[in-house]
Design a protein around this motif. Structure first.
Motif, PDB file in Angstrom:
ATOM      1  N   GLY A 732      -7.024  53.507 -37.556  1.00  0.00           N
ATOM      2  CA  GLY A 732      -7.900  54.660 -37.488  1.00  0.00           C
ATOM      3  C   GLY A 732      -8.483  54.945 -36.123  1.00  0.00           C
ATOM      4  N   TRP A 733      -8.330  54.009 -35.171  1.00  0.00           N
ATOM      5  CA  TRP A 733      -8.903  54.184 -33.825  1.00  0.00           C
ATOM      6  C   TRP A 733      -7.764  54.423 -32.841  1.00  0.00           C
ATOM      7  N   THR A 771     -10.419  58.832 -30.713  1.00  0.00           N
ATOM      8  CA  THR A 771     -10.923  59.266 -32.017  1.00  0.00           C
ATOM      9  C   THR A 771     -10.932  58.084 -32.974  1.00  0.00           C
ATOM     10  N   TYR A 772     -11.860  58.107 -33.901  1.00  0.00           N
ATOM     11  CA  TYR A 772     -11.880  57.116 -34.975  1.00  0.00           C
ATOM     12  C   TYR A 772     -12.092  57.831 -36.303  1.00  0.00           C
ATOM     13  N   GLU A 773     -11.275  57.454 -37.303  1.00  0.00           N
ATOM     14  CA  GLU A 773     -11.374  58.033 -38.632  1.00  0.00           C
ATOM     15  C   GLU A 773     -11.511  56.926 -39.660  1.00  0.00           C
ATOM     16  N   GLY A 783     -14.396  61.440 -39.355  1.00  0.00           N
ATOM     17  CA  GLY A 783     -14.070  60.871 -38.058  1.00  0.00           C
ATOM     18  C   GLY A 783     -14.823  61.537 -36.930  1.00  0.00           C
TER      19      GLY A 783
END
Length: 860
Positions: A732-733, A771-773, A783
């Motif tokens: 996710g990152w 980005t992180y989600e 995110g």
């Protein structure tokens, strides 16, 4: 001469069309079905090493189906089987998805693909999990962006595996627990997409299907990025959307060594400075030349590729330091309908529609339609923009090996003329909002049409013919442009001229190519041979009149022309080019590849005065453009390369002081680099060192009193280092990081001081976008993103007259996506700094302050 060129190319095309028809008569369409009841299934329990039950054919191997998954279910009349669990196991280079069921042998599967999505439908099963009816895992391994298992309808389970840069490879296995899908990412390459319905490849002597290499990008030659001896960066649409990009040229923040050529606020331009050198406003769109400098809409853009280094060996004259290739969206087999609305600061409003799917039941005819409308103001005083865009496209899969495509674009833009600032220090002291024209006089109208026809036929698994035709015509009418002159002695009063201008451009290209793969002994060859004819014609008419100057620190508007308009220019220029090119990638060893290519171009250029109907400059140039490179891969994670390449640009304008036409400007590049996959191939890092030397640059003749007498003794050189890193740090990152050191300067000239830096080429530039989600739980899909862009000091023109200050800009984003919908907030220039871009025609341009962009999209 022009007609003869077309005749040769047309005859070649007709011959290949006739050949394709004879082959098509023998082609049959079949449904791709994976029957897990086959006697050939080898249970996982029967062997320690996994042996593929059957490999799902990739997109180019899929025969076109006659029935849907529902039809197949009705024909089979099988009992609906419950899948009670979904497990995902990852390894270094692949992952497996296990569908837990008590009846794995009764499951049936139908494979299809759309873009980078590999889809498997199981039309006799239903997902019943304790957590609901959806399983999703984002970024399970590097190269895979998403894995989704869900109920497509009451009787069908759908498994979708999305590749980051290409269509994943998927294999099936059976175990006592259930059905196992093993997925492996495929590395992005620089080839045009293959025909999506090619028959299965020939089997090996052992009866197993050999692995099939998939290439997905839109440039001219068929080669994976890892086999390319040059620096290549790809910016996918997902990155553009995450960053809230509303102007095409904003993608440059995520590519090292590339700066945009700014032409004002609003829609931006599509001209770029690569490695310190500007090729003005020419780039590629789907592999064909496209004139930039005018509004380009983002609605149908799929991704942007940047190929650095001279590109004449494949694309002909120009592109002396690199080329930007813009890839557009293509029709998909699976129906998809999306609407998107965007609002933002400074009265920004935009709506988009994206529709795609099959037009006939057997999916042999596909369509896509992108429509957008935009209405926006500006942080600059008095400026506003309106834009309408429509882009229909069709793909006709005539047979398993034959495809015909049609792509059309229409742009209609109405906007105020934006007065960028001259490259003088005083303009860095005034408010960035200041407008130096006349608000009620400045008006521009731009319309453009683009049409691309493509034909592809595969004679066999190894030989293919491609025919491409591209035409572009665009018109610009400037009702009242206020052209800036120089500052008066008080250094605050700006001289101006009122102008009325029309610009008409026509550009067409006809291309024939043969692609082939063959062996000579132990050496494997990947060959391209092509013949291309292109014609460019650019006509312009300028009329002007004096108008009162303006105080740049205290502007007062309302001035009118003081005289009647008088004709300044009514001219046209262009060229006819016939190019023949040949390139081969020879695999000497599995770890050693040699790339060699050459292109010969014959260019007939003209420059004429249409007011007097006289041609005052005609040139004819013939030029070879060679390219040589070597690629060494000591491991499957490391690529070393070195290359040498040349390029040229014909000189249509002007003659030297002796009355002779100018020789083409030439460039030569040496580049070495390394690409390294890190952290179990989750991160990809590329490091390149290069030197480009451009010669035959026209400069003032020191033996003449006339400033306009020119000789070709100028030389410019760029040396630099570039670093690009992208990939996934943790699930996710994601991260994209760039750095470039660019030393671009004048090395020989009779007027410009040696050592002057080339415009808008900073010594140092860097960027970070991350980005992180959230991957699971109630907040799954939520995110955030953070971006930092640093650009060092630059020069605003040649000779160097003003130093444009450095800046650090910070951007941020918040987003939430869940199933069919996505909401996003982007914050640009978070700390509201004043900063400027420059270009290579001695002007600077203020950039936007703190800006908020919000968007919402829904798919159904």
């Amino acid at each position: 001469m022009k007609l003869r060129h077309f005749s040769y190319l047309g005859i070649a095309g007709i011959i290949c069309l006739l050949c394709s028809e004879s082959v098509q008569a023998q082609e049959k369409e079949n449904l791709v079905q994976i029957n897990l009841n086959s006697e050939n299934i080898v249970s996982q329990a029967e062997t320690k090493a996994k042996v593929p039950v059957t490999q799902i054919p990739q997109i180019r191997d899929i025969q076109r189906p006659h029935t849907t998954a529902k039809d197949l279910l009705a024909q089979q009349q099988n009992q609906v089987i419950l899948v009670t669990g979904v497990n995902l196991n990852t390894s270094e280079n692949s992952f497996e998805v296990i569908l837990e069921t008590s009846n794995p042998k009764q499951l049936q599967a139908v494979a299809k693909s759309e873009g980078n999505n590999f889809i498997v439908d199981i039309p006799n099963a239903q997902l019943k999990l304790n957590t609901g009816e959806l399983f999703r895992q984002e970024k399970p391994i590097a190269g895979i962006t998403d894995v989704v298992v869900t109920n497509q309808d009451a009787n069908t389970i759908r498994i979708m595996v999305t590749g980051e840069t290409g269509l994943p490879k998927v294999e099936l296995y059976e175990s006592d627990k259930g059905l196992i899908f093993v997925a492996t990412p495929v590395t992005t390459s620089t080839q045009q997409p293959q025909t999506p319905d090619k028959p299965p490849a020939n089997t090996t002597e052992q009866g197993e299907e050999p692995p099939i290499e998939l290439v997905v990008t839109g440039t001219i030659f068929e080669v994976p990025i890892e086999d390319t001896p040059q620096s290549i960066q790809v910016v996918p649409r997902e990155v553009l959307e995450n960053r809230g990009v509303v102007r095409l040229d904003e993608f440059t923040d995520n590519v090292s060594g590339v700066q945009r050529i700014t032409g004002g606020d609003g829609f931006g331009t599509s001209g770029f400075i690569i490695r310190g050198f500007s090729d003005q406003f020419e780039n590629l769109r789907n592999g064909f030349r496209s004139q930039g400098g005018f509004p380009r809409d983002l609605a149908n853009i799929d991704r942007v590729e940047v190929l650095k280094g001279p590109a004449a060996a494949l694309y002909g004259g120009g592109f002396q330091s690199g080329v930007v290739n813009i890839l557009t969206k293509k029709p998909l087999e699976e129906p998809s309908y999306e609407v998107k609305a965007t609002v933002g600061s400074f009265d920004f409003y935009r709506g988009e529609v994206d529709l795609t799917g099959p037009l006939v039941e057997n999916q042999s005819l596909l369509y896509r339609l992108n429509v957008a409308y935009q209405d926006q103001g500006s942080f600059r005083d008095f400026l506003n923009y309106k834009n309408f865009f429509i882009a229909p496209s069709l793909t006709w899969n005539i047979g398993p090996r034959t495809t015909l495509s049609f792509d059309y674009e229409y742009v209609d833009a109405d906007y105020s003329d934006d007065q960028i600032f001259p490259a003088e220090p005083e303009f860095l002291q005034i408010s960035p909002k200041t407008y130096l024209g006349e608000p009620d006089l400045a008006s521009e109208r731009f319309t453009a049409h683009s049409l691309v026809l493509g034909f592809s036929h595969e004679f066999s698994d190894n030989w293919q013919y491609r025919l491409g035709f591209n035409t572009l015509w665009q018109d610009v009418f400037d009702e009242g442009v206020i052209e800036s002159g120089g500052l008066q002695a008080d250094r605050r009063t700006l001289n101006r001229e009122f102008q009325r201008r029309t610009n008409d451009l026509e550009n067409l290209t006809l291309r024939n190519e043969i692609l082939g793969k063959f062996n000579t002994g132990s050496v494997k060859h990947n060959l391209l041979f092509g013949v291309e004819y292109s014609r460019l014609e650019y006509a312009y008419k300028f009329s002007g009149a004096p108008i009162a100057p303006i105080d740049i620190f205290n502007p007062i508007y309302g001035a009118r022309p003081t005289e009647a308009l008088s004709l300044s220019f009514n001219e046209a220029y262009g060229n006819d080019t016939l190019g023949i090119y040949l390139q081969d990638i020879a695999e000497v060893l599995p770890s050693l590849k040699i790339v060699a290519g050459v292109r010969f171009d014959n260019v007939d250029g003209f420059y004429e005065d249409r007011e007097t109907n006289t041609s005052f400059n005609e040139v004819s140039d013939s030029q070879f453009s060679p390219r040589l490179g070597i690629v060494y891969q000591p491991s499957d994670t490391t690529t070393l390369y070195a290359s040498w390449s040349n390029s040229f640009t014909p000189q249509v304008f002007g003659r030297n002081s002796s009355g002779e036409p100018f020789e083409p400007v030439t460039s030569e590049q040496l580049e070495v680099g390394i690409r390294q996959e890190l952290f179990d191939k989750k991160l990809l890092a590329g490091l390149a060192l290069y030197q480009i030397t451009r010669e035959n640059v026209a400069t003032t003749d020191p033996n003449s009193d006339d400033f306009f007498d020119r000789i070709q003794t100028g030389e410019q050189r760029s040396r630099g280092v570039e670093l690009d890193i992208n990939g996934e740090i943790l699930p996710g990152w994601n991260i994209i990081a760039t750095y470039a050191y660019t030393d671009a300067q004048v090395t020989e000239d009779n007027l410009i001081p040696v050592g002057d830096r080339l415009p808008n080429a900073p010594y140092n530039s860097a960027s970070l976008w991350t980005t992180y989600e959230i991957q699971s739980g109630n907040l799954q899909g939520l995110g955030a993103g953070l971006g930092i862009v640093y650009v060092g000091e630059r020069q605003g023109g040649l000779p160097n007259t003003v130093t444009v200050p450095s800046y650090v800009r910070t951007d941020a984003a918040l987003f939430y996506r869940r199933r069919q919908f996505e909401a996003r907030l982007n914050f640009k220039n978070l700390f509201d700094i004043d900063y400027y871009d420059a270009n290579d025609f001695s002007s600077i341009n203020p950039q936007e302050p703190f800006t908020v962009i919000g968007s919402f999209s829904y798919k159904f």
